[in-house]
Design an enzyme around this catalytic site. Structure first.
Site, mmCIF file in Angstrom:
data_model
loop_
_atom_site.group_PDB
_atom_site.id
_atom_site.type_symbol
_atom_site.label_atom_id
_atom_site.label_comp_id
_atom_site.label_asym_id
_atom_site.label_seq_id
_atom_site.Cartn_x
_atom_site.Cartn_y
_atom_site.Cartn_z
ATOM 1 N N HIS A 18 0.837 -1.207 0.000
ATOM 2 C CA HIS A 18 0.000 0.000 0.000
ATOM 3 C C HIS A 18 0.871 1.258 0.000
ATOM 4 O O HIS A 18 0.614 2.213 -0.738
ATOM 5 C CB HIS A 18 -0.923 0.022 1.228
ATOM 6 C CG HIS A 18 -1.911 -1.087 1.275
ATOM 7 N ND1 HIS A 18 -2.080 -1.868 2.394
ATOM 8 C CD2 HIS A 18 -2.786 -1.547 0.354
ATOM 9 C CE1 HIS A 18 -3.027 -2.759 2.163
ATOM 10 N NE2 HIS A 18 -3.470 -2.588 0.921
ATOM 11 N N LYS A 42 -17.162 -6.909 6.992
ATOM 12 C CA LYS A 42 -15.901 -7.404 7.548
ATOM 13 C C LYS A 42 -15.728 -6.954 8.990
ATOM 14 O O LYS A 42 -16.010 -5.817 9.329
ATOM 15 C CB LYS A 42 -14.705 -6.858 6.747
ATOM 16 C CG LYS A 42 -14.551 -7.399 5.356
ATOM 17 C CD LYS A 42 -13.300 -6.827 4.725
ATOM 18 C CE LYS A 42 -13.066 -7.335 3.326
ATOM 19 N NZ LYS A 42 -11.861 -6.716 2.726
ATOM 20 N N ARG A 91 -2.209 -6.498 -7.904
ATOM 21 C CA ARG A 91 -1.155 -7.498 -7.747
ATOM 22 C C ARG A 91 -1.201 -8.551 -8.827
ATOM 23 O O ARG A 91 -0.182 -9.139 -9.186
ATOM 24 C CB ARG A 91 -1.280 -8.181 -6.380
ATOM 25 C CG ARG A 91 -0.973 -7.272 -5.202
ATOM 26 C CD ARG A 91 -1.320 -7.914 -3.891
ATOM 27 N NE ARG A 91 -2.768 -8.128 -3.870
ATOM 28 C CZ ARG A 91 -3.385 -9.075 -3.199
ATOM 29 N NH1 ARG A 91 -2.713 -9.921 -2.478
ATOM 30 N NH2 ARG A 91 -4.698 -9.190 -3.236
ATOM 31 N N SER A 129 -3.018 -8.129 2.835
ATOM 32 C CA SER A 129 -3.432 -7.927 4.226
ATOM 33 C C SER A 129 -3.942 -9.223 4.852
ATOM 34 O O SER A 129 -3.666 -9.499 6.015
ATOM 35 C CB SER A 129 -4.513 -6.841 4.302
ATOM 36 O OG SER A 129 -3.979 -5.588 3.949
#
Length: 160
Positions: A18, A42, A91, A129
């Site tokens: 990040h 979440k 990614r 993460s």
């Protein structure tokens, strides 16, 4: 006109990947706003206010970076900030598929928004993460993946 980009995410935790996207984004935009969104689906692993403080410390020398929290649609938040860009890191192709749909919905909600994708630097691509949370949950040291130390996080956690 000032080129403001919102970099949205849950950042649970905020990683070196990040950080890399932010630093590279600063070469493209006049200001980058890191927006820690509240995702109702979440449950956070690291407390939101603690993560906000750690991210602010990470960028304390960067005058064109600020950190906010928000509980709204990302497109609405971008409009309120005067941001006409969303900054996202990719990614892999799975990230692209996911982010592509989100970018189109954001454009539906806020027609003036453009999503800018930066490809993650190769040495940081394996970091996510969720992997960091799993490693940490089972006692693995994860400081190599973070732009701050978890001892800072633990200290802040006790203070808040």
């Amino acid at each position: 006109m000032k080129r403001i980009a919102l970099f949205p995410g849950s950042f649970d935790p905020f990683t070196k990947g990040h950080e890399d996207i932010i630093l590279r984004g600063l070469r493209l935009f006049d200001e980058v706003v890191i927006g820690i969104g509240n995702n109702a689906t979440k449950k956070r692993y690291f407390p939101l206010e603690v993560m906000k403080e750690l991210i602010e410390r990470t960028f304390e020398d960067e005058k064109n970076v600020r950190v906010i929290t928000y509980d709204d649609l990302t497109a609405h938040t971008a409009r309120q900030l005067g941001a006409t860009f969303l900054l996202r890191g990719l990614r892999n192709t799975t990230d692209f598929e996911y982010e592509n749909g989100i970018s189109q919905v954001n454009r539906y909600v806020y027609a003036e928004i453009e999503t800018v994708f930066l490809i993650t630097s190769p040495n940081l691509a394996p970091i996510s993460s969720s992997i960091i949370r799993d490693l940490h949950r089972y006692g693995q040291d994860v400081d190599d993946f973070l732009p701050y130390s978890l001892s800072e996080l633990n200290k802040l956690n006790k203070e808040m």
